[in-house]
Design a protein around this motif. Structure first.
Motif, mmCIF file in Angstrom:
data_model
loop_
_atom_site.group_PDB
_atom_site.id
_atom_site.type_symbol
_atom_site.label_atom_id
_atom_site.label_comp_id
_atom_site.label_asym_id
_atom_site.label_seq_id
_atom_site.Cartn_x
_atom_site.Cartn_y
_atom_site.Cartn_z
ATOM 1 N N ARG A 60 41.514 38.448 50.730
ATOM 2 C CA ARG A 60 40.563 37.338 50.700
ATOM 3 C C ARG A 60 39.388 37.566 51.655
ATOM 4 N N GLN A 63 37.144 39.631 49.671
ATOM 5 C CA GLN A 63 36.477 38.797 48.682
ATOM 6 C C GLN A 63 35.308 38.039 49.301
ATOM 7 N N ASP A 67 31.480 37.992 48.182
ATOM 8 C CA ASP A 67 30.875 36.750 47.698
ATOM 9 C C ASP A 67 29.567 36.443 48.418
ATOM 10 N N TRP A 79 33.929 38.108 39.374
ATOM 11 C CA TRP A 79 35.174 38.810 39.695
ATOM 12 C C TRP A 79 35.965 39.177 38.444
ATOM 13 N N GLN A 92 37.804 42.061 40.338
ATOM 14 C CA GLN A 92 38.963 41.585 41.108
ATOM 15 C C GLN A 92 40.046 42.652 41.152
ATOM 16 N N LYS A 96 41.154 44.620 44.597
ATOM 17 C CA LYS A 96 42.547 44.478 45.021
ATOM 18 C C LYS A 96 43.210 45.843 45.145
ATOM 19 N N PHE A 341 40.962 35.688 43.163
ATOM 20 C CA PHE A 341 39.704 35.311 43.783
ATOM 21 C C PHE A 341 39.074 34.169 42.986
#
Length: 361
Positions: A60, A63, A67, A79, A92, A96, A341
């Motif tokens: 996160r 992410q 973002d 994503w 995403q 990951k 996400f």
């Protein structure tokens, strides 16, 4: 003191990327923080286990950093939008995967710190703790819940980042730094590139030559090639051709692989310093070149640095790959799939920082 300041700077970067607000947030999306996300086992060492709580937080954080840069340009669905997919994976999935690889590398580097005499001192630990406390206090409880942050996870994150940085430096320091002049030798030429298809108009827009215009361009290029024999720079100025320089060596890639025009390199290899070429035909363009140096000392030194850097990077990659090859890595795919996400993190502007008004949408 130097190390403390470094941690403060790194923490500030994280805060800029992940400062999130107090709107209604969804939390960790069903992630079981105590589940084991990654297990690494080998015959001669204890198993390494990474919890879902930490893995989720690391993901996160990544992410939130993305973002803050991309969400406003590509939209809230970037994503999972297939338009931005690469190699069959959406953003995403790709990030990951990258997070998993990074975590695995960092934990294995930690296990091998003694191999390179790398240590994290008490002073380092204190600086890490202070930076983590600052992170926790600068974000709301709701925001911290959304990103899955705890004091423990933030400290661990900063610790592993520090381990990785120092281990990379220590491993890289063992690379061979001896590079001969022959291996790095660079020749340098100046060149004019004359497009036969497009040009930039006075308003800065790209335009396409008509057939008649192309005929004139070719005639001018032919005239310029003859004049350049006696005054390369003056000719470029007369015809408003840009002059650029290029250095290359024995490892120059082919044009198909991203190197300079093959015909130009062949011409440069046949020339002596100061010599000017005739008109060289490229793909939809002409070149006129002047060989400036058969052995460019400055460019050669820069090439040596580049070769050493490449060796260091390759050695680091080889060592970390070796660490991974020596263990069996298992990922709990079912648990890892729960990391999503879904909410977009936004970073507050400088004017908004006083009231922490950024949001996770």
């Amino acid at each position: 003191m130097e190390e403390t300041m470094r941690f403060k700077k790194f923490a500030a970067i994280i805060l800029m990327s992940t400062m999130i607000g107090t709107m209604s947030l969804s939390g960790c999306g069903g992630v079981n923080k105590d589940a084991v996300a990654i297990t690494m086992t080998s015959d001669d060492k204890d198993a390494i286990e990474v919890t879902m709580g930490y893995a989720n937080f690391a993901a996160r954080i990544q992410q939130a950093g993305y973002d803050s840069v991309f969400a406003s340009y590509y939209g809230d669905d970037y994503w999972t939008n297939d338009s931005y997919a690469k190699d069959g994976k959406n953003m995403q999935e790709s990030i990951k995967d990258s997070v998993l690889e990074s975590i695995e590398t960092q934990y294995l580097l930690e296990k091998h710190m003694s191999d390179y005499g790398v240590e994290i001192t008490e002073e380092d630990q204190a600086a890490i703790k202070k930076a983590a406390e600052q992170f926790m206090s600068d974000n709301s409880k709701a925001a911290l819940k959304e990103v899955g942050a705890t004091q423990e996870y933030v400290e661990r994150y900063l610790y592993l980042q520090t381990v990785e940085k120092r281990m990379k430096a220590a491993i890289s320091a063992t690379a061979d730094t001896n590079v001969s002049d022959e291996e790095a030798a660079q020749r340098t030429f100046s060149y004019m590139k004359i497009s036969l298809t497009t040009y930039t108009d006075e308003s800065g827009k790209q335009q396409t030559y008509s057939a008649d215009e192309t005929t004139v361009v070719k005639k001018n290029a032919d005239d310029a090639a003859q004049k350049a024999q006696s005054d390369f720079d003056g000719t470029a100025q007369e015809y408003s051709y840009d002059v650029q320089t290029y250095s290359y060596g024995s490892d120059e890639k082919s044009e198909a692989d991203g190197g300079f025009c093959d015909a130009v390199i062949a011409a440069a290899n046949s020339m002596t310093a100061g010599q000017v070429s005739g008109l060289i035909e490229g793909a939809d363009c002409y070149y006129i070149i002047r060989l400036d140096s058969e052995f460019d000392a400055d460019a050669t030194e820069k090439k040596k640095e580049s070769i050493i850097s490449d060796r260091q990077d390759q050695l680091y990659q080889d060592v970390t790959d070796g660490y991974k090859d020596a263990v069996k890595i298992k990922v709990d795919e079912d648990e890892w799939a729960k990391v999503k996400f879904d909410n977009i993190f936004t970073t507050p502007s400088a004017a908004d920082n006083s009231d922490s008004s950024a949001t996770a949408e």
